[in-house]
Design a protein around this motif. Structure first.
Motif, PDB file in Angstrom:
ATOM      1  N   TYR A   6       0.832  -1.203   0.000  1.00 49.54           N
ATOM      2  CA  TYR A   6       0.000   0.000   0.000  1.00 49.54           C
ATOM      3  C   TYR A   6       0.865   1.251   0.000  1.00 49.54           C
ATOM      4  O   TYR A   6       0.696   2.159  -0.833  1.00 49.54           O
ATOM      5  CB  TYR A   6      -0.899  -0.039   1.236  1.00 49.54           C
ATOM      6  CG  TYR A   6      -1.757   1.177   1.461  1.00 49.54           C
ATOM      7  CD1 TYR A   6      -2.948   1.347   0.767  1.00 49.54           C
ATOM      8  CD2 TYR A   6      -1.373   2.150   2.377  1.00 49.54           C
ATOM      9  CE1 TYR A   6      -3.730   2.459   0.976  1.00 49.54           C
ATOM     10  CE2 TYR A   6      -2.157   3.264   2.601  1.00 49.54           C
ATOM     11  CZ  TYR A   6      -3.328   3.414   1.898  1.00 49.54           C
ATOM     12  OH  TYR A   6      -4.096   4.505   2.111  1.00 49.54           O
ATOM     13  N   ILE A  10       1.766   4.150  -3.102  1.00 50.08           N
ATOM     14  CA  ILE A  10       1.660   5.611  -3.005  1.00 50.08           C
ATOM     15  C   ILE A  10       2.898   6.267  -3.597  1.00 50.08           C
ATOM     16  O   ILE A  10       2.818   7.179  -4.414  1.00 50.08           O
ATOM     17  CB  ILE A  10       1.490   6.034  -1.534  1.00 50.08           C
ATOM     18  CG1 ILE A  10       0.147   5.541  -1.011  1.00 50.08           C
ATOM     19  CG2 ILE A  10       1.588   7.537  -1.387  1.00 50.08           C
ATOM     20  CD1 ILE A  10      -0.022   5.704   0.464  1.00 50.08           C
ATOM     21  N   PHE A  14       3.349   8.672  -6.901  1.00 49.19           N
ATOM     22  CA  PHE A  14       3.963  10.005  -6.906  1.00 49.19           C
ATOM     23  C   PHE A  14       5.068  10.104  -7.931  1.00 49.19           C
ATOM     24  O   PHE A  14       5.252  11.141  -8.561  1.00 49.19           O
ATOM     25  CB  PHE A  14       4.497  10.349  -5.518  1.00 49.19           C
ATOM     26  CG  PHE A  14       3.488  11.107  -4.722  1.00 49.19           C
ATOM     27  CD1 PHE A  14       3.207  12.416  -5.052  1.00 49.19           C
ATOM     28  CD2 PHE A  14       2.800  10.501  -3.698  1.00 49.19           C
ATOM     29  CE1 PHE A  14       2.260  13.117  -4.356  1.00 49.19           C
ATOM     30  CE2 PHE A  14       1.848  11.192  -2.991  1.00 49.19           C
ATOM     31  CZ  PHE A  14       1.569  12.501  -3.313  1.00 49.19           C
ATOM     32  N   MET A  21       4.861  15.781 -14.538  1.00 47.80           N
ATOM     33  CA  MET A  21       4.997  17.214 -14.276  1.00 47.80           C
ATOM     34  C   MET A  21       6.351  17.739 -14.715  1.00 47.80           C
ATOM     35  O   MET A  21       6.464  18.908 -15.090  1.00 47.80           O
ATOM     36  CB  MET A  21       4.754  17.496 -12.798  1.00 47.80           C
ATOM     37  CG  MET A  21       3.288  17.410 -12.469  1.00 47.80           C
ATOM     38  SD  MET A  21       2.913  17.773 -10.793  1.00 47.80           S
ATOM     39  CE  MET A  21       3.346  19.478 -10.689  1.00 47.80           C
ATOM     40  N   THR A  24       5.876  18.514 -18.549  1.00 48.66           N
ATOM     41  CA  THR A  24       5.159  19.762 -18.842  1.00 48.66           C
ATOM     42  C   THR A  24       5.941  20.962 -18.325  1.00 48.66           C
ATOM     43  O   THR A  24       5.973  22.009 -18.964  1.00 48.66           O
ATOM     44  CB  THR A  24       3.763  19.761 -18.231  1.00 48.66           C
ATOM     45  OG1 THR A  24       3.854  19.282 -16.902  1.00 48.66           O
ATOM     46  CG2 THR A  24       2.809  18.918 -19.010  1.00 48.66           C
TER      47      THR A  24
ATOM     48  N   ILE B 220       0.541  18.290   0.690  1.00 46.92           N
ATOM     49  CA  ILE B 220       0.303  17.542  -0.558  1.00 46.92           C
ATOM     50  C   ILE B 220      -1.150  17.086  -0.621  1.00 46.92           C
ATOM     51  O   ILE B 220      -1.823  17.230  -1.648  1.00 46.92           O
ATOM     52  CB  ILE B 220       1.280  16.356  -0.658  1.00 46.92           C
ATOM     53  CG1 ILE B 220       2.699  16.872  -0.851  1.00 46.92           C
ATOM     54  CG2 ILE B 220       0.896  15.439  -1.803  1.00 46.92           C
ATOM     55  CD1 ILE B 220       3.751  15.834  -0.684  1.00 46.92           C
ATOM     56  N   ILE B 224      -3.967  18.124  -3.502  1.00 49.89           N
ATOM     57  CA  ILE B 224      -4.735  17.162  -4.296  1.00 49.89           C
ATOM     58  C   ILE B 224      -6.223  17.359  -4.054  1.00 49.89           C
ATOM     59  O   ILE B 224      -7.016  17.495  -4.994  1.00 49.89           O
ATOM     60  CB  ILE B 224      -4.317  15.724  -3.945  1.00 49.89           C
ATOM     61  CG1 ILE B 224      -2.859  15.487  -4.303  1.00 49.89           C
ATOM     62  CG2 ILE B 224      -5.206  14.725  -4.672  1.00 49.89           C
ATOM     63  CD1 ILE B 224      -2.325  14.178  -3.828  1.00 49.89           C
ATOM     64  N   PHE B 316      -0.240  28.259 -10.169  1.00 46.10           N
ATOM     65  CA  PHE B 316       0.521  27.652 -11.264  1.00 46.10           C
ATOM     66  C   PHE B 316       0.575  26.135 -11.109  1.00 46.10           C
ATOM     67  O   PHE B 316       0.400  25.392 -12.077  1.00 46.10           O
ATOM     68  CB  PHE B 316       1.935  28.226 -11.308  1.00 46.10           C
ATOM     69  CG  PHE B 316       2.815  27.559 -12.313  1.00 46.10           C
ATOM     70  CD1 PHE B 316       2.666  27.843 -13.654  1.00 46.10           C
ATOM     71  CD2 PHE B 316       3.762  26.633 -11.925  1.00 46.10           C
ATOM     72  CE1 PHE B 316       3.451  27.207 -14.592  1.00 46.10           C
ATOM     73  CE2 PHE B 316       4.550  25.997 -12.850  1.00 46.10           C
ATOM     74  CZ  PHE B 316       4.394  26.291 -14.194  1.00 46.10           C
ATOM     75  N   LEU B 317       0.794  25.674  -9.862  1.00 42.55           N
ATOM     76  CA  LEU B 317       0.854  24.225  -9.622  1.00 42.55           C
ATOM     77  C   LEU B 317      -0.467  23.567 -10.009  1.00 42.55           C
ATOM     78  O   LEU B 317      -0.493  22.533 -10.682  1.00 42.55           O
ATOM     79  CB  LEU B 317       1.135  23.956  -8.144  1.00 42.55           C
ATOM     80  CG  LEU B 317       2.579  23.711  -7.769  1.00 42.55           C
ATOM     81  CD1 LEU B 317       2.670  23.430  -6.287  1.00 42.55           C
ATOM     82  CD2 LEU B 317       3.138  22.541  -8.545  1.00 42.55           C
ATOM     83  N   GLN B 320      -0.787  23.404 -13.627  1.00 43.62           N
ATOM     84  CA  GLN B 320       0.071  22.363 -14.202  1.00 43.62           C
ATOM     85  C   GLN B 320      -0.542  20.989 -14.001  1.00 43.62           C
ATOM     86  O   GLN B 320      -0.467  20.133 -14.885  1.00 43.62           O
ATOM     87  CB  GLN B 320       1.456  22.432 -13.577  1.00 43.62           C
ATOM     88  CG  GLN B 320       2.476  21.670 -14.390  1.00 43.62           C
ATOM     89  CD  GLN B 320       3.836  21.668 -13.782  1.00 43.62           C
ATOM     90  OE1 GLN B 320       4.049  22.245 -12.731  1.00 43.62           O
ATOM     91  NE2 GLN B 320       4.750  21.010 -14.434  1.00 43.62           N
ATOM     92  N   PHE B 321      -1.213  20.770 -12.842  1.00 46.07           N
ATOM     93  CA  PHE B 321      -1.914  19.491 -12.650  1.00 46.07           C
ATOM     94  C   PHE B 321      -2.893  19.272 -13.781  1.00 46.07           C
ATOM     95  O   PHE B 321      -2.954  18.201 -14.379  1.00 46.07           O
ATOM     96  CB  PHE B 321      -2.702  19.497 -11.333  1.00 46.07           C
ATOM     97  CG  PHE B 321      -1.866  19.480 -10.101  1.00 46.07           C
ATOM     98  CD1 PHE B 321      -0.564  19.043 -10.144  1.00 46.07           C
ATOM     99  CD2 PHE B 321      -2.388  19.894  -8.891  1.00 46.07           C
ATOM    100  CE1 PHE B 321       0.214  19.031  -9.012  1.00 46.07           C
ATOM    101  CE2 PHE B 321      -1.628  19.890  -7.755  1.00 46.07           C
ATOM    102  CZ  PHE B 321      -0.319  19.461  -7.820  1.00 46.07           C
ATOM    103  N   TYR B 340      -7.020   6.220   0.045  1.00 46.30           N
ATOM    104  CA  TYR B 340      -5.676   6.765   0.190  1.00 46.30           C
ATOM    105  C   TYR B 340      -5.664   8.041   1.028  1.00 46.30           C
ATOM    106  O   TYR B 340      -5.109   8.063   2.119  1.00 46.30           O
ATOM    107  CB  TYR B 340      -5.044   7.009  -1.191  1.00 46.30           C
ATOM    108  CG  TYR B 340      -4.662   5.722  -1.870  1.00 46.30           C
ATOM    109  CD1 TYR B 340      -3.402   5.172  -1.674  1.00 46.30           C
ATOM    110  CD2 TYR B 340      -5.559   5.041  -2.660  1.00 46.30           C
ATOM    111  CE1 TYR B 340      -3.055   3.979  -2.261  1.00 46.30           C
ATOM    112  CE2 TYR B 340      -5.221   3.845  -3.257  1.00 46.30           C
ATOM    113  CZ  TYR B 340      -3.959   3.317  -3.048  1.00 46.30           C
ATOM    114  OH  TYR B 340      -3.620   2.137  -3.631  1.00 46.30           O
ATOM    115  N   PRO B 343      -7.345   7.833   4.893  1.00 50.07           N
ATOM    116  CA  PRO B 343      -6.539   7.129   5.898  1.00 50.07           C
ATOM    117  C   PRO B 343      -5.212   7.820   6.190  1.00 50.07           C
ATOM    118  O   PRO B 343      -4.824   7.948   7.363  1.00 50.07           O
ATOM    119  CB  PRO B 343      -6.289   5.757   5.264  1.00 50.07           C
ATOM    120  CG  PRO B 343      -7.290   5.601   4.216  1.00 50.07           C
ATOM    121  CD  PRO B 343      -7.688   6.964   3.776  1.00 50.07           C
ATOM    122  N   ILE B 344      -4.558   8.311   5.126  1.00 50.96           N
ATOM    123  CA  ILE B 344      -3.279   9.002   5.338  1.00 50.96           C
ATOM    124  C   ILE B 344      -3.481  10.204   6.239  1.00 50.96           C
ATOM    125  O   ILE B 344      -2.738  10.439   7.196  1.00 50.96           O
ATOM    126  CB  ILE B 344      -2.684   9.444   3.985  1.00 50.96           C
ATOM    127  CG1 ILE B 344      -2.216   8.231   3.190  1.00 50.96           C
ATOM    128  CG2 ILE B 344      -1.520  10.399   4.188  1.00 50.96           C
ATOM    129  CD1 ILE B 344      -1.832   8.555   1.780  1.00 50.96           C
TER     130      ILE B 344
END
Lengths: 158, 363
Positions: A6, A10, A14, A21, A24, B220, B224, B316-317, B320-321, B340, B343-344
């Motif tokens: 798991y 992750i 990433f 990324m 681009t 992070i 997201i 900008f980030l 870009q995503f 994901y 839980p994180i």
């Protein structure tokens, strides 16, 4: 899925995201690679790429000679009848009858730029030019005569 | 009138005193509200239009194109011209649509954007309303926007709109959890929900540095999940132009469509501003605890530039995503959130609480 997998998934996720990324980001920070042509401004220097189908032309050499024998293969091959070849029969000095090109009419307004005429021409008399600014106010101007007035066949063998 | 680019509180106070001298306190408050409203409407329009322009430019450069470059120098007037065009366009009435809800929906989205804009600290003293529960307030009002999206989808009486709106509902409600939890980690660190308090607590270093690993993780997660919350690519299932034509705003035209479009970009600004404020210190210059000379040099850059610089970096980030990643499927979207991010986040919050309890972070 156990806990190790798991957590690994992750990090793997990433890694792929960062790869994307980077690509681009690299494009963003390298403005030299921009491919857009600023058309009306660069009209003087604009050079079209090889094989560009602008319009059909008939090249003439310095003695006003073209290479068209008037065989009419292009006219037969044209799918929408945008080429009309008019020929004359003349008597040569040796007493033979010979076919010479009178008028080569090209209807640019009907052309779909398929290129079959250029492809099938046995004597390579017609070629593509890179001129693409065809807009006119009168559609009669789109009917063009490709052979220059007073031109004749280049009889020398290539 | 005292005016300083480094501290706006004396400036705003002098306006307040000036107004109170010429009119009764009730009217003074009313005038102040009107002024702030006008300033925000102006900011809303200008920032929205130029974010659209920025987006088009950024996307163009990432695809080796030039982007808008005809209207004005570098195409700077392009989006203004677009806005004028949208003003003049016909508003097409939809047969068998729920007229009242159809007309109401764009305003709800816009109002939600305005309400969250009010809580953002732009610079020292430049803060429309400083709640002591600022983070909570922003979380609450930013989710009003989803009602507008759902109403738009429902009232349009179109299958594309309805599917888009339902997806958007599922998405925003799931991802709101992650946004909340990731902001909560910093609330635990700083011990306050007030935005000005959070910014002040970063005077000796931004939380993303002071909070080390857990703060980075929650940053992070915040990036997201806030990208998902504002319905932007790769999470733009609600619009998904290749599948649903335009999702919830398929049936909208003219200026009503522009309201949705602007609100989307303003929402992007809002989440970037919140992220910059909470994780990157807001208008607080880059300070490193103990380095007096360095801190003093950084103080010369006005706070408003720090704030907008950090916000633009995050914008900008997010852009870009959008122009890098392919769109997620709805099941992948929900997997990402529930299996994901959540839980994180939960584990992260427990760790943060423990760290704060033991004092194991940079103070």
């Amino acid at each position: 899925m156990n806990i190790g997998e798991y957590i690994l998934s992750i990090f793997r996720g990433f890694k792929t995201l960062l790869t994307g990324m980077t690509i681009t980001g690299k494009y963003f920070f390298s403005p030299g690679q921009i491919v857009t042509q600023k058309y009306p401004e660069n009209r003087k220097t604009l050079k079209m790429f090889e094989g560009y189908k602008g319009e059909v032309v008939m090249p003439h050499d310095e003695n006003n000679h073209h290479r068209c024998t008037g065989c009419g293969i292009c006219q037969i091959n044209c799918p929408n009848g945008s080429i009309e070849v008019f020929t004359n029969k003349i008597e040569t000095a040796e007493g033979k009858t010979e076919r010479v090109l009178d008028k080569y009419i090209y209807h640019l307004d009907m052309c779909t730029f398929c290129g079959l005429c250029v492809k099938t021409c046995p004597s390579k008399a017609i070629v593509w030019s890179d001129k693409f600014e065809h807009a006119v106010f009168d559609k009669r101007k789109l009917v063009k005569q490709l052979n220059n007035p007073g031109s004749s066949l280049n009889k020398e063998k290539k | 009138m005292a005016f300083s680019i480094y501290d706006f509180s004396s400036f705003t106070r002098s306006i307040d005193q000036g107004l109170n001298q010429v009119m009764s306190p009730g009217w003074a408050v009313f005038t102040e509200l009107a002024i702030i409203g006008l300033v925000f409407i102006l900011f809303y329009a200008v920032a929205g239009l130029y974010l659209v322009y920025a987006e088009r430019k950024v996307c163009a450069f990432m695809q080796n194109r030039l982007g808008p470059n005809r209207v004005g120098i570098y195409g700077l007037m392009q989006t203004l011209a677009d806005a004028i065009k949208l003003f003049m366009k016909e508003l097409i009435p939809i047969k068998k649509s729920d007229k009242f809800l159809f007309h109401l929906a764009p305003y709800i989205v816009t109002i939600a954007a305005f309400m969250s804009l009010a809580a953002i600290p732009f610079a020292k003293g430049l803060h429309a309303i400083d709640f002591n529960i600022g983070v909570f307030y922003v979380m609450a009002v930013s989710s009003i926007g989803v009602i507008g999206v759902l109403l738009a989808g429902w009232s349009s009486n179109s299958k594309y709109s309805l599917i888009g709106a339902m997806r958007s509902g599922a998405q925003i409600i799931s991802y709101e959890l992650s946004v909340g939890f990731s902001l909560l980690t910093i609330v635990i660190f700083s011990g306050t929900m007030q935005f000005s308090g959070i910014v002040e607590s970063q005077a000796n270093g931004w939380w993303i540095f002071k909070g080390h690993i857990p703060a980075v993780i929650s940053f992070i997660v915040f990036l997201i999940s806030s990208t998902a919350e504002i319905n932007r690519g790769p999470f733009d299932l609600a619009e998904a132009e290749s599948e649903l034509t335009a999702g919830f705003h398929t049936e909208y035209s003219g200026i009503r469509f522009a309201f949705f479009y602007l609100a989307e970009y303003i929402n992007m600004f809002i989440v970037s501003a919140i992220g910059a404020t909470v994780f990157l210190g807001g208008w607080m210059p880059l300070h490193i605890g103990g380095w007096e000379g360095f801190n003093h040099a950084m103080d010369f850059v006005p706070p408003i530039i720090w704030f907008f610089g950090k916000t633009c970096l995050l914008i900008f980030l997010i852009m870009q995503f959008k122009w890098t990643f392919p769109r997620l499927r709805i099941d992948q979207l929900l997997t990402l959130e529930w299996k994901y991010l959540l839980p994180i986040n939960l584990v992260n919050i427990v760790i943060v609480a423990f760290l704060v309890l033991m004092g194991w972070y940079f103070k």
